[in-house]
Design a protein around this motif. Structure first.
Motif, short mmCIF file in Angstrom:
data_model
loop_
_atom_site.label_atom_id
_atom_site.label_comp_id
_atom_site.label_asym_id
_atom_site.label_seq_id
_atom_site.Cartn_x
_atom_site.Cartn_y
_atom_site.Cartn_z
N ALA A 3 25.52 17.89 77.89
CA ALA A 3 26.34 17.30 76.83
C ALA A 3 25.48 16.44 75.91
O ALA A 3 25.64 16.47 74.69
N ALA A 5 24.92 16.93 71.98
CA ALA A 5 25.21 15.83 71.05
C ALA A 5 23.98 15.48 70.21
O ALA A 5 24.12 15.13 69.03
N MET A 25 23.85 17.96 67.54
CA MET A 25 24.96 17.67 66.63
C MET A 25 24.60 16.50 65.72
O MET A 25 24.82 16.56 64.50
N HIS A 61 33.45 10.13 67.43
CA HIS A 61 33.44 11.34 68.25
C HIS A 61 32.81 11.01 69.61
O HIS A 61 31.91 10.18 69.68
N VAL A 121 31.15 13.01 73.04
CA VAL A 121 30.69 14.25 73.65
C VAL A 121 30.46 13.95 75.12
O VAL A 121 29.72 13.04 75.48
N THR A 167 36.45 12.43 81.81
CA THR A 167 36.62 13.28 80.63
C THR A 167 38.09 13.51 80.32
O THR A 167 38.52 13.40 79.17
N PRO A 204 38.29 12.37 68.60
CA PRO A 204 37.92 13.75 68.91
C PRO A 204 36.88 13.77 70.04
O PRO A 204 35.97 12.95 70.09
N THR A 215 34.35 16.44 72.35
CA THR A 215 33.77 17.74 72.63
C THR A 215 33.36 17.73 74.10
O THR A 215 32.67 16.81 74.54
N VAL A 257 31.45 19.62 77.17
CA VAL A 257 30.39 20.58 77.46
C VAL A 257 30.38 20.82 78.96
O VAL A 257 30.23 19.88 79.73
#
Length: 130
Positions: free
Chosen positions: A16, A20, A23, A95, A97, A115, A125, A127, A129
């Protein structure tokens, strides 16, 4: 964009983090790594070392943070999820991650999931992984 990446020392949390880091580079975002634990020990130091290695490999500057929460108890992942949500609110992250271990129903019922706690709150938000 400000991205928060909690790491717990597991391989999926470092996957993750690598995601990130890419990203953050692609979107010119700020990335911050945090490790939440009940005490700072050798395992904590190894987690931080590995996190720095991932960040260095991706050319991302950050000094991973260790947060000590002495209130961790039998269901620490739920508490860690709440700690992550507090960081999101206090620091204004856009965000998150996170890695996910993919634990089965029994493990999830017994241990919970940081999580899932963050995702279920629907405050930011996320994400995930694997």
């Amino acid at each position: 964009m400000k991205i928060l990446v909690p790491v717990d020392g597991s391989d999926c949390s470092f996957r993750a983090l690598a995601f990130a880091a890419e990203m953050a580079t692609n979107f010119d975002a700020t990335l911050h790594v945090v490790h939440i634990t009940d005490s700072r020990d050798e395992a904590t130091e190894e987690t931080i070392r590995r996190a720095r290695d991932v960040l260095d490999a991706h050319g991302v500057e950050d000094d991973p943070d260790v947060r000590t929460d002495i209130g961790l108890d039998f269901r620490p992942s739920n508490r860690i999820g709440e700690d992550i949500l507090s960081l999101v609110a206090d620091e204004g992250y856009d965000h998150v991650v996170m890695g996910h271990h993919g634990a089965g129903t029994v493990e999830r019922a017994l241990l919970g999931s940081a999580t899932e706690t963050v995702m279920d709150a629907e405050r930011v938000p996320v994400t995930v992984v694997p």
